[in-house]
Design an enzyme around this catalytic site. Structure first.
Site, PDB file in Angstrom:
ATOM      1  N   HIS A 150       0.900  -1.024   0.174  1.00 18.35           N
ATOM      2  CA  HIS A 150       0.145   0.440  -0.222  1.00 18.35           C
ATOM      3  C   HIS A 150       0.618   1.369  -0.253  1.00 18.35           C
ATOM      4  CE1 HIS A 150      -0.143   0.482   5.057  1.00 18.35           C
ATOM      5  NE2 HIS A 150       1.174   0.257   3.953  1.00 18.35           N
ATOM      6  N   CYS A 169       5.379   6.259   4.362  1.00 20.44           N
ATOM      7  CA  CYS A 169       4.615   5.638   3.996  1.00 20.44           C
ATOM      8  C   CYS A 169       4.111   6.102   2.636  1.00 20.44           C
ATOM      9  CB  CYS A 169       3.397   5.224   5.445  1.00 20.44           C
ATOM     10  SG  CYS A 169       4.132   4.403   6.675  1.00 20.44           S
ATOM     11  N   HIS A 175       4.841   0.685  -0.301  1.00 21.09           N
ATOM     12  CA  HIS A 175       5.579  -0.767   0.516  1.00 21.09           C
ATOM     13  C   HIS A 175       4.512  -1.262   0.816  1.00 21.09           C
ATOM     14  CE1 HIS A 175       3.343   2.313   3.906  1.00 21.09           C
ATOM     15  NE2 HIS A 175       3.569   0.989   4.352  1.00 21.09           N
ATOM     16  N   HIS A 177       2.492  -5.501   3.883  1.00 20.84           N
ATOM     17  CA  HIS A 177       3.170  -5.763   4.792  1.00 20.84           C
ATOM     18  C   HIS A 177       2.549  -6.880   5.070  1.00 20.84           C
ATOM     19  CE1 HIS A 177       3.868  -1.775   6.986  1.00 20.84           C
ATOM     20  NE2 HIS A 177       2.185  -1.079   6.329  1.00 20.84           N
ATOM     21  N   GLU A 262      -1.322  -4.613  11.364  1.00 27.70           N
ATOM     22  CA  GLU A 262      -0.113  -3.881  10.724  1.00 27.70           C
ATOM     23  C   GLU A 262       1.419  -4.507  10.209  1.00 27.70           C
ATOM     24  OE1 GLU A 262      -0.381   0.330   8.289  1.00 27.70           O
ATOM     25  OE2 GLU A 262       0.727   0.311   9.963  1.00 27.70           O
TER      26      GLU A 262
HETATM   27 ZN    ZN Z   1       2.488   0.740   5.721  1.00 32.30          ZN
END
Ligand code: ZN
Ligand code: ZN
Length: 276
Positions: A150, A169, A175, A177, A262
């Site tokens: 995301h 972010c 990037h 998760h 997350e």
């Molecule tokens: Zn993130």
């Protein structure tokens, strides 16, 4: 009121099957716990008690007493086969839901100086049952993992503001998760099955509404909702809630909680319109 939690672990075998049902039906209700002559779990049981502080001792209850009771009631299940070694499970299917209700009934009379507040029984890392003394209402949590990319970026903020609010972010190409999702369903334990929800049904809903939609996807690019929504984990938890709540609505059984982890440092919980 003060709350104290004491943990006890036990390893036990069980098989969850009603002999009068065909294999297919047992599999639908109990999943892999219906297979063969048995298998085992390393159960982790957290017992939470509550009470006022005794001004003489500064304690609610002596945990040595609680521990003694837990060993007598819960510890005796260690190194046993729940179906074969315990008369209570010869007529009932030893599901973790049912086991939690039985342990509550057995612990309660021995706890004189405090009240039982909650029993949390973890069958495995992917399945946890919780009981809070609400009649036959039990909380069943299923845990799954998926991976997704995301980029946090709000369309109503300027590029500078986005960079400032989201930092790394907001990195242009995103990037990813390893997300963990815990889904909790609250409902009465069915007398016949000893479960709150058919395992195969819950897993199918999670497969269709979560895994098929989000696993190994780029949320901003591949997922319809996030073409317009910023895919923060707050928004993501709510989007997942909205999809699951519809599929799992079967009063009085309902989705109770969605918990989205997350990273090991960030977890997000959503309970819909209700308070936990
Ligand atoms: Zn993130
Ligand atoms: Zn099992």
């Amino acid at each position: 009121m003060l709350y104290l939690t004491r943990k006890i672990e036990f390893a036990a075998a069980h098989v969850c099957r009603r002999p009068e049902w065909p294999d297919e039906q047992n599999r639908r209700v109990y999943g892999a716990c219906a297979i063969g002559s048995g298998h085992g779990h390393d159960y982790v049981c957290d017992v939470t008690v509550k009470g006022p502080i005794d001004p003489r001792t500064g304690m609610v209850v002596n945990l040595v007493e609680v521990n003694r009771t837990m060993k007598a009631v819960v510890g005796v299940l260690n190194a046993t086969h729940l179906n074969d070694d315990h008369p209570a499970f010869q007529e009932r299917v030893p599901t973790t839901e049912w086991l939690t209700l039985v342990l509550w009934d057995r612990l309660q009379p021995h706890l004189e100086r405090c009240l039982l507040h909650r029993i949390r029984l973890q069958e495995s890392r992917t399945r946890v049952v919780e009981y809070r003394g609400e009649g036959s209402m039990v909380y069943v949590t299923r845990r799954i993992e998926f991976n997704a990319a995301h980029r946090l970026h709000s369309a109503v903020l300027s590029d500078e503001e986005n960079a400032e609010v989201f930092g790394k972010c907001n990195s242009p190409n995103g990037h990813g998760h390893n997300y963990e999702l815990e889904v909790t369903v609250r409902g009465p334990v069915d007398e016949r099955t000893g479960t709150v929800i058919d395992l195969e049904h819950l897993d199918k809903v999670l497969e269709e509404e979560v895994m098929a939609r989000y696993d190994h996807k780029n949320l901003n690019v591949d997922v319809e909702e996030f073409r317009t929504l910023n895919p923060t984990s707050e928004m993501f938890a709510r989007v997942i809630w909205d999809r699951l709540a519809v599929r799992l609505a079967d009063p009085p059984r309902a989705l109770y909680r969605v918990r989205l982890v997350e990273t090991s440092k960030n977890a997000f919980e959503y309970y819909g319109e209700q308070e936990p």
